[in-house]
Design an enzyme around this catalytic site. Structure first.
Site, PDB file in Angstrom:
ATOM      1  N   HIS A   1      11.603  -1.716   2.476  1.00 50.83           N
ATOM      2  CA  HIS A   1      10.143  -1.717   2.418  1.00 50.83           C
ATOM      3  C   HIS A   1       9.557  -1.780   3.827  1.00 50.83           C
ATOM      4  O   HIS A   1      10.209  -2.250   4.758  1.00 50.83           O
ATOM      5  CB  HIS A   1       9.624  -2.979   1.717  1.00 50.83           C
ATOM      6  CG  HIS A   1      10.090  -3.182   0.315  1.00 50.83           C
ATOM      7  ND1 HIS A   1       9.338  -2.807  -0.763  1.00 50.83           N
ATOM      8  CD2 HIS A   1      11.218  -3.753  -0.180  1.00 50.83           C
ATOM      9  CE1 HIS A   1       9.977  -3.149  -1.886  1.00 50.83           C
ATOM     10  NE2 HIS A   1      11.112  -3.717  -1.555  1.00 50.83           N
TER      11      HIS A   1
ATOM     12  N   GLU B   1      12.028  -6.368   3.579  1.00 47.95           N
ATOM     13  CA  GLU B   1      10.736  -5.969   4.141  1.00 47.95           C
ATOM     14  C   GLU B   1      10.855  -5.866   5.661  1.00 47.95           C
ATOM     15  O   GLU B   1      11.428  -6.754   6.310  1.00 47.95           O
ATOM     16  CB  GLU B   1       9.656  -7.016   3.805  1.00 47.95           C
ATOM     17  CG  GLU B   1       9.231  -7.043   2.354  1.00 47.95           C
ATOM     18  CD  GLU B   1       8.166  -6.002   2.011  1.00 47.95           C
ATOM     19  OE1 GLU B   1       7.795  -5.197   2.894  1.00 47.95           O
ATOM     20  OE2 GLU B   1       7.725  -6.008   0.847  1.00 47.95           O
TER      21      GLU B   1
END
Ligand SMILES: [Zn+2]
Length: 251
Positions: free
Chosen positions: A53, A120
């Site tokens: 991500h 992330e």
């Protein structure tokens, strides 16, 4: 009852209760439809997929807040967050189900959160990913794939399985660099043109892409393999897809 005997009993009761708790799984773990006959031969389930991500926020501090609170868009999390300087944070244990994937479908996987590790990367959605950040990611991927036995090809973009909702990590993410380090998939540089009659939609489906919205899927594919965001397939896409499918053993 002598005082010493009473004391022994008082000590023994909680000890027995504790032993009892160790010998049996919590009551709620048992399915009442079956007789509980526990086996010691088990361990925590392991993920089989890694999702990359981009935070699409402005700082690690902002993302640590978002990923650890009930923010306005609803609670979300990820297993790991990597800063632009390469600093790694772990927010959820590997064996637990973090809330990073949301809806989507990858191949036959309909619950990506349940089977994946979410990573992330601190990135505003427009900037390049610094070398320090990618180097740090590669160290983490090596650790996860080795320790959890996740196949090195099984690394996907959030947008790959949720192309109608998500764009991250975006077209600046260096998938080629990951492939050079042995992670994810990448077409062979010397792959021949796709054979006559080659079906690109079947190839995309074989790789795992959902085809609910074909234009959105092509945009996701282009972000990952072409560094563009157009939604019409060309002959170079067919060559790339044929190479990827061949590597995946689908043809
Ligand atoms: Zn995402």
């Amino acid at each position: 009852m002598p005082k010493s005997k009473l004391l022994k009993l008082m000590l023994a009761v909680p000890l027995l209760a504790l032993l009892g708790a160790c010998a049996h799984a919590p009551e709620e773990a048992h399915n009442p439809l079956a007789r509980w006959a526990p086996s010691p031969n088990h361990e925590a389930r392991r993920p089989i997929l890694i999702v990359i991500h981009a935070t699409e926020q402005n700082s690690v501090a902002e993302s640590l807040e978002t990923l650890r609170t009930e923010n306005s868009g609803g609670p979300v999390s990820a297993h790991y967050l990597i800063g632009r300087d390469g600093e790694r944070y772990q927010l959820v244990a590997d064996e637990l189900r973090a809330w990073h994937a949301g809806g989507g479908r990858w191949g036959t996987i309909t619950d990506v959160n349940n089977v994946s590790i979410g990573i992330e990367l601190d990135n505003d959605g427009r900037s390049e990913f610094p070398a320090e950040q990618i180097d740090s990611l590669l160290v983490l991927l090596e650790d996860l794939c080795t320790r959890l036995y996740i196949p090195r090809t099984q690394i996907v973009a959030h947008a790959d399985f949720a192309p109608t909702r998500k764009q991250d990590p975006g077209m600046r993410f260096p998938w080629r660099r990951l492939a050079q380090a042995g992670f994810g998939i990448w077409p062979a540089a010397d792959a021949p043109p796709a054979p006559d009659g080659f079906d690109p939609w079947n190839a995309l489906r074989l790789l795992g892409y959902p085809l609910v919205d074909r234009a959105a899927t092509v945009r996701a594919f282009h972000r990952r393999f072409r560094g563009t965001e157009t939604d019409v397939l060309d002959t170079e896409d067919l060559r790339i897809l044929a190479s990827l499918v061949q590597q995946a053993g689908g043809e």
